[in-house]
Scaffold this motif. Sequence first.
Motif, PDB file in Angstrom:
ATOM      1  N   MET A   1      -2.167  -9.847  -4.699  1.00  0.00           N
ATOM      2  CA  MET A   1      -1.189  -9.219  -3.653  1.00  0.00           C
ATOM      3  C   MET A   1      -1.976  -8.193  -2.937  1.00  0.00           C
ATOM      4  N   ARG A   2      -1.784  -8.204  -1.563  1.00  0.00           N
ATOM      5  CA  ARG A   2      -2.432  -7.411  -0.517  1.00  0.00           C
ATOM      6  C   ARG A   2      -1.817  -6.076  -0.408  1.00  0.00           C
ATOM      7  N   LEU A   3      -2.296  -5.063  -0.107  1.00  0.00           N
ATOM      8  CA  LEU A   3      -1.669  -3.816   0.153  1.00  0.00           C
ATOM      9  C   LEU A   3      -1.849  -3.331   1.803  1.00  0.00           C
ATOM     10  N   GLY A   4      -0.689  -3.087   2.229  1.00  0.00           N
ATOM     11  CA  GLY A   4      -0.943  -2.392   3.703  1.00  0.00           C
ATOM     12  C   GLY A   4      -0.238  -1.092   3.705  1.00  0.00           C
ATOM     13  N   ILE A   5      -0.537  -0.322   4.954  1.00  0.00           N
ATOM     14  CA  ILE A   5       0.337   0.991   4.927  1.00  0.00           C
ATOM     15  C   ILE A   5       1.278   0.817   6.490  1.00  0.00           C
ATOM     16  N   ASN A   6       2.204   1.728   6.352  1.00  0.00           N
ATOM     17  CA  ASN A   6       3.181   1.647   7.502  1.00  0.00           C
ATOM     18  C   ASN A   6       3.149   3.334   7.949  1.00  0.00           C
ATOM     19  N   LEU A   7       2.793   3.642   9.315  1.00  0.00           N
ATOM     20  CA  LEU A   7       2.448   4.684   9.766  1.00  0.00           C
ATOM     21  C   LEU A   7       3.974   5.307  10.251  1.00  0.00           C
ATOM     22  N   GLY A   8       4.959   4.171  10.353  1.00  0.00           N
ATOM     23  CA  GLY A   8       6.207   4.493  10.813  1.00  0.00           C
ATOM     24  C   GLY A   8       6.223   5.058  12.299  1.00  0.00           C
ATOM     25  N   TYR A   9       7.178   5.838  12.772  1.00  0.00           N
ATOM     26  CA  TYR A   9       7.035   6.217  14.226  1.00  0.00           C
ATOM     27  C   TYR A   9       6.284   7.401  14.440  1.00  0.00           C
ATOM     28  N   TRP A  10       5.436   7.287  15.673  1.00  0.00           N
ATOM     29  CA  TRP A  10       4.625   8.078  16.075  1.00  0.00           C
ATOM     30  C   TRP A  10       5.638   9.316  16.598  1.00  0.00           C
ATOM     31  N   GLY A  11       5.527  10.607  16.295  1.00  0.00           N
ATOM     32  CA  GLY A  11       6.099  11.634  16.998  1.00  0.00           C
ATOM     33  C   GLY A  11       7.283  12.128  15.940  1.00  0.00           C
ATOM     34  N   ALA A  12       7.070  11.721  14.645  1.00  0.00           N
ATOM     35  CA  ALA A  12       8.040  11.917  13.522  1.00  0.00           C
ATOM     36  C   ALA A  12       7.519  13.147  12.836  1.00  0.00           C
ATOM     37  N   GLY A  13       6.431  13.990  13.262  1.00  0.00           N
ATOM     38  CA  GLY A  13       6.055  15.160  12.826  1.00  0.00           C
ATOM     39  C   GLY A  13       4.883  15.061  12.065  1.00  0.00           C
ATOM     40  N   MET A  14       4.154  13.977  11.844  1.00  0.00           N
ATOM     41  CA  MET A  14       2.860  13.719  11.093  1.00  0.00           C
ATOM     42  C   MET A  14       1.950  13.053  11.900  1.00  0.00           C
ATOM     43  N   ASP A  15       1.953  13.434  13.241  1.00  0.00           N
ATOM     44  CA  ASP A  15       1.106  12.701  14.228  1.00  0.00           C
ATOM     45  C   ASP A  15      -0.555  13.128  13.787  1.00  0.00           C
ATOM     46  N   GLY A  16      -0.607  14.449  13.742  1.00  0.00           N
ATOM     47  CA  GLY A  16      -1.857  14.938  13.316  1.00  0.00           C
ATOM     48  C   GLY A  16      -2.645  14.151  12.284  1.00  0.00           C
ATOM     49  N   ASP A  17      -1.795  13.747  11.335  1.00  0.00           N
ATOM     50  CA  ASP A  17      -2.643  13.093   9.916  1.00  0.00           C
ATOM     51  C   ASP A  17      -2.647  11.605  10.044  1.00  0.00           C
ATOM     52  N   ASN A  18      -1.598  10.938  10.827  1.00  0.00           N
ATOM     53  CA  ASN A  18      -1.551   9.704  10.746  1.00  0.00           C
ATOM     54  C   ASN A  18      -2.830   8.932  11.066  1.00  0.00           C
ATOM     55  N   LEU A  19      -3.653   9.141  11.795  1.00  0.00           N
ATOM     56  CA  LEU A  19      -5.058   8.539  12.188  1.00  0.00           C
ATOM     57  C   LEU A  19      -5.866   8.592  11.041  1.00  0.00           C
TER      58      LEU A  19
END
Length: 349
Positions: A1-19
């Motif tokens: 089984m492979r793993l992925g991540i979901n950043l969700g919606y940009w602008g949800a308050g965690m933009d500085g960390d998402n990258l």
Amino acid sequence: MRLGINLGYWGAGMDGDNLSVAQEADRLGYDVCWAAEAYGSDAATVLAWVAAQTERIDVGSAIFQIPARQPAMTAMTAATLDSLTKGRFRLGLGVSGPQVSEGWYGMKFDKPLARTREYVEIVRKAMSRERLSYEGQHWTLPLPGGPGKPIKLTVHPEREHIPLYIAAIGPKNLEQTGEIADGALLIFPAAEHLEETALRHIRAGREKAGLTMDGFDVCPTVPLAVGDDVNTLADMFRPYTALYVGGMGSPKQNFYNQLAQRMGYGKEAAEIQEKYLGGDKAGAAAAVPHSLIDSTTLLGSVERIADGMRAYADAGVTTLTLAPAGFTLDERITALRAGVQALEHAGLA
């Protein structure tokens, strides 16, 4: 089984960390990074930004909204992103919901299955770089009696076949997804209910198309939180669950509420929706059963998370997309690393 991540919606308050989260996932060997759109940030811009600053991880739209773009435009975007990323793009599509489709895009939310089928056919035809002509119920290309003529895409995608996913919840949509797509994007997946609520419908669609489940990517998004107190961790996701089960859509059309009902939470789903739509968001969150949260998330120690991953793998999940939770970047990075540790502990790496 492979793993992925979901950043969700940009602008949800965690933009500085998402990258930083995406870059760490890239370093850790995660397979794909998804980004979403609703009526704020668009996913294509976010994916281009992330892809430019990562090296090997795929980037995927979860989802591009069908009412937001003409299908030929989606083919252009997919081909461009695939070219720019040297073959790291995955195209996820979905019909959105009636409130967004009609309220934001001005597109009637009718016949979503037929619309999706036609959309996929046009996108695939355009990406194949043959001259584009199509006669359907929702699109006719070129328009008859006018100056338009069949033209073909000038951009060359990196690959001949860009993986195409559909976000599906309802039984008919799931069956069609199995028939016409390469993968299904699922939400609120409970491992013990996955066969009943999703996989049997997908499998029926594959069989209708003369296909098996081999090569089909079952890709649910699951929130992940690491810690000792499972109850406290579950409480983090009460507002999130209440929003979807209670507030996404109208009383008559809420796909997530209907999914909760199919998992055996009929009475609870009705109470959550009544309170949420009545303005009592706190009461709606409090009404979410702990078992609903616990069965649709990965919570606790690495060992407990590993047990949950085994259950998903046994149920038929092929790519488990994690939404690492935390109030700080360090907490989200810790959750990302715990995901890899749990996968190894479960013997699934």
